[in-house]
Design a protein around this motif. Structure first.
Motif, PDB file in Angstrom:
ATOM      1  N   ASP A 152      21.397  65.726  45.379  1.00  0.00           N
ATOM      2  CA  ASP A 152      21.666  67.002  45.248  1.00  0.00           C
ATOM      3  C   ASP A 152      20.889  67.828  44.308  1.00  0.00           C
ATOM      4  OD1 ASP A 152      22.727  66.214  42.833  1.00  0.00           O
ATOM      5  OD2 ASP A 152      24.787  66.854  43.281  1.00  0.00           O
ATOM      6  N   HIS A 153      21.626  68.805  43.800  1.00  0.00           N
ATOM      7  CA  HIS A 153      20.493  69.757  42.779  1.00  0.00           C
ATOM      8  C   HIS A 153      20.640  69.064  41.358  1.00  0.00           C
ATOM      9  CE1 HIS A 153      21.090  72.321  46.487  1.00  0.00           C
ATOM     10  NE2 HIS A 153      19.836  72.653  46.284  1.00  0.00           N
ATOM     11  N   THR A 154      20.937  68.112  41.112  1.00  0.00           N
ATOM     12  CA  THR A 154      21.260  67.684  39.817  1.00  0.00           C
ATOM     13  C   THR A 154      19.877  67.664  39.094  1.00  0.00           C
ATOM     14  OG1 THR A 154      23.328  66.233  40.301  1.00  0.00           O
ATOM     15  CG2 THR A 154      22.064  65.842  38.336  1.00  0.00           C
ATOM     16  N   GLN A 155      18.995  67.128  39.554  1.00  0.00           N
ATOM     17  CA  GLN A 155      17.584  67.090  38.904  1.00  0.00           C
ATOM     18  C   GLN A 155      17.166  68.531  38.562  1.00  0.00           C
ATOM     19  OE1 GLN A 155      14.746  64.021  40.475  1.00  0.00           O
ATOM     20  NE2 GLN A 155      16.465  62.793  41.314  1.00  0.00           N
ATOM     21  N   GLN A 156      17.230  69.584  39.615  1.00  0.00           N
ATOM     22  CA  GLN A 156      16.963  70.829  39.453  1.00  0.00           C
ATOM     23  C   GLN A 156      17.791  71.341  38.243  1.00  0.00           C
ATOM     24  OE1 GLN A 156      17.147  73.211  42.797  1.00  0.00           O
ATOM     25  NE2 GLN A 156      17.023  75.118  41.723  1.00  0.00           N
ATOM     26  N   ILE A 157      18.676  70.981  38.134  1.00  0.00           N
ATOM     27  CA  ILE A 157      19.630  71.856  37.074  1.00  0.00           C
ATOM     28  C   ILE A 157      19.149  71.153  35.786  1.00  0.00           C
ATOM     29  CG2 ILE A 157      21.971  71.852  35.917  1.00  0.00           C
ATOM     30  CD1 ILE A 157      22.931  71.583  38.899  1.00  0.00           C
ATOM     31  N   ALA A 178      16.184  70.065  35.162  1.00  0.00           N
ATOM     32  CA  ALA A 178      14.804  70.604  34.806  1.00  0.00           C
ATOM     33  C   ALA A 178      14.930  72.030  34.185  1.00  0.00           C
ATOM     34  CB  ALA A 178      13.932  70.850  36.056  1.00  0.00           C
ATOM     35  N   GLU A 179      15.768  72.848  34.898  1.00  0.00           N
ATOM     36  CA  GLU A 179      16.045  74.286  34.433  1.00  0.00           C
ATOM     37  C   GLU A 179      16.471  74.135  32.886  1.00  0.00           C
ATOM     38  OE1 GLU A 179      18.550  75.811  37.308  1.00  0.00           O
ATOM     39  OE2 GLU A 179      16.920  75.928  38.765  1.00  0.00           O
ATOM     40  N   TYR A 180      17.489  73.293  32.577  1.00  0.00           N
ATOM     41  CA  TYR A 180      18.023  73.567  31.198  1.00  0.00           C
ATOM     42  C   TYR A 180      17.305  72.723  30.204  1.00  0.00           C
ATOM     43  CZ  TYR A 180      22.733  74.927  32.196  1.00  0.00           C
ATOM     44  OH  TYR A 180      23.946  75.820  32.688  1.00  0.00           O
ATOM     45  N   SER A 181      16.221  71.948  30.505  1.00  0.00           N
ATOM     46  CA  SER A 181      15.266  71.307  29.634  1.00  0.00           C
ATOM     47  C   SER A 181      14.280  72.336  29.326  1.00  0.00           C
ATOM     48  CB  SER A 181      14.735  70.047  30.218  1.00  0.00           C
ATOM     49  OG  SER A 181      13.999  69.958  31.456  1.00  0.00           O
ATOM     50  N   GLN A 182      13.954  73.158  30.358  1.00  0.00           N
ATOM     51  CA  GLN A 182      12.979  74.057  30.031  1.00  0.00           C
ATOM     52  C   GLN A 182      13.638  75.313  28.927  1.00  0.00           C
ATOM     53  OE1 GLN A 182      11.630  75.664  34.070  1.00  0.00           O
ATOM     54  NE2 GLN A 182      10.493  73.977  33.980  1.00  0.00           N
ATOM     55  N   GLN A 197      16.034  66.602  26.878  1.00  0.00           N
ATOM     56  CA  GLN A 197      15.064  65.699  27.276  1.00  0.00           C
ATOM     57  C   GLN A 197      15.591  64.751  28.798  1.00  0.00           C
ATOM     58  OE1 GLN A 197      13.392  63.475  24.215  1.00  0.00           O
ATOM     59  NE2 GLN A 197      13.471  65.177  22.718  1.00  0.00           N
ATOM     60  N   VAL A 198      14.914  64.882  29.629  1.00  0.00           N
ATOM     61  CA  VAL A 198      15.114  64.177  31.070  1.00  0.00           C
ATOM     62  C   VAL A 198      14.179  62.975  31.116  1.00  0.00           C
ATOM     63  CG1 VAL A 198      15.662  64.239  33.383  1.00  0.00           C
ATOM     64  CG2 VAL A 198      16.117  66.207  32.016  1.00  0.00           C
ATOM     65  N   ARG A 199      14.642  61.591  31.372  1.00  0.00           N
ATOM     66  CA  ARG A 199      13.857  60.625  31.549  1.00  0.00           C
ATOM     67  C   ARG A 199      13.280  60.776  33.022  1.00  0.00           C
ATOM     68  NH1 ARG A 199      16.132  54.880  29.427  1.00  0.00           N
ATOM     69  NH2 ARG A 199      17.370  55.006  31.268  1.00  0.00           N
ATOM     70  N   ALA A 200      12.151  60.620  33.127  1.00  0.00           N
ATOM     71  CA  ALA A 200      11.344  60.932  34.544  1.00  0.00           C
ATOM     72  C   ALA A 200      11.088  59.722  35.230  1.00  0.00           C
ATOM     73  CB  ALA A 200      10.144  61.753  34.104  1.00  0.00           C
ATOM     74  N   ASP A 201      11.109  59.603  36.545  1.00  0.00           N
ATOM     75  CA  ASP A 201      10.587  58.468  37.345  1.00  0.00           C
ATOM     76  C   ASP A 201      11.064  57.164  37.054  1.00  0.00           C
ATOM     77  OD1 ASP A 201       8.903  60.484  38.861  1.00  0.00           O
ATOM     78  OD2 ASP A 201       7.259  60.076  36.896  1.00  0.00           O
TER      79      ASP A 201
END
Length: 317
Positions: A45-50, A52-56, A62-66
């Motif tokens: 869903d849009h969890t990753q987008q949310i 990303a927005e909050y981490s900016q 900090q979001v662990r990527a990949d």
């Protein structure tokens, strides 16, 4: 109060509905010295987008990527190795924290012996999908904070916990040897570590809005309750006592040598239930040491388990 560094660990999965409210409650904390480490477990869903927005918006997030799909237990525990801190918290994606949660729990811990692993867990109120407080329900059925109590029961809910670096270091030190599939839940492992090698303490304040809704991973009400009951009746999943014995066996393999002789005896008793059938001796030991499950139906299951031959234990549980 001397500033203490805090790491909050969060695992997300398809959490778009409630995630912003929880992130807002973290940002609103009156204690500012924290970092949030997030593992997203493959949301569609849009969890990753949310995130990303909050981490900016807030560099403390900090979001662990990949990262691959890990499952909830491995996701939470793996985050502990990412960064050193004085205290660690687990956060669900769908709760709401009181603005003084961090400050109150850190204040309570200030006089704790710093060389011992410690875990603190606070009170909570249950809220529904709309954030409305639900009628009081008895989640804390017991207050036994002994190692013996945690071998069979868990009254620690991950989102209410704080634990110190000593407890975290014990997890990280054994990470390479740990069979995460044998663990019931991440919070229960920390409770075993703290109760066996240090101390578990309570913070008698409701500092979390613990949300109950249809998609809870743990603690959900409604339709999932009936699905879980059906799974148990059809033996689709191993019943709880078998899982608990596996967890105790894993704990003893990792930490048994560090326990006192009395706690070693208790822990080894539970671990041995998976491969030793000595019903009279095991029933007598459980009675002598008051080993019980605090839910009556579960305790009946435990008593039955002690009498069954190993082949039947494996087949039924």
């Amino acid at each position: 109060m001397v500033n203490q560094n805090v790491v909050i660990c969060m695992s997300t999965y398809n959490g778009e509905q409630f995630l912003p409210q929880q992130l807002d409650s973290l940002i609103a904390q009156d204690y500012p010295h924290w970092q949030l480490l997030v593992h997203d477990d493959g949301s569609g869903d849009h969890t990753q987008q949310i995130l990303a927005e909050y981490s900016q918006r807030d560099q403390r997030i900090q979001v662990r990527a990949d990262t691959p799909h890990l499952g909830v237990v491995k996701a939470f525990l793996s985050l502990l190795a990412e960064q050193d801190a004085d205290y660690y918290f687990f956060s669900d994606q769908d709760d709401v924290w009181a603005p003084n949660k961090l400050s109150q729990m850190i204040a309570v811990a200030k006089d704790f012996e710093p060389t011992l692993p410690g875990l603190w867990h606070c009170g909570f109120v249950q809220i529904d999908a709309d954030g409305v407080e639900l009628p009081e329900q008895n989640w804390h059925l017991y207050k036994d904070a002994s190692f013996k109590g945690y071998l069979l029961n868990n009254n620690v809910i991950g989102c209410t916990t704080m634990f110190n670096r000593q407890a975290r270091d014990l997890v990280v030190a054994k990470w390479a040897q740990m069979d995460v599939s044998a663990l019931f839940m991440h919070d229960w492992l920390i409770a075993l570590i703290a109760s066996g090698l240090g101390q578990v303490l309570t913070v008698d304040q409701p500092l979390v809005g613990y949300r109950q809704h249809a998609n809870n991973v743990v603690g959900a009400q409604g339709q999932h309750r009936w699905r879980k009951l059906l799974d148990r009746l059809t033996l689709k999943k191993k019943l709880k006592i078998w899982q608990i014995c596996r967890q105790d066996q894993q704990f003893m393999a990792l930490y048994g040598q560090q326990l006192t002789p009395a706690n070693q005896e208790l822990g080894q008793f539970m671990a041995d239930l998976l491969h030793r059938w000595r019903p009279l001796k095991q029933v007598r030991f459980a009675k002598q040491h008051h080993l019980t499950m605090h839910a009556k139906a579960r305790d009946v299951q435990f008593r039955l388990f002690l009498w069954l031959p190993l082949a039947l234990r494996q087949r039924l549980f």
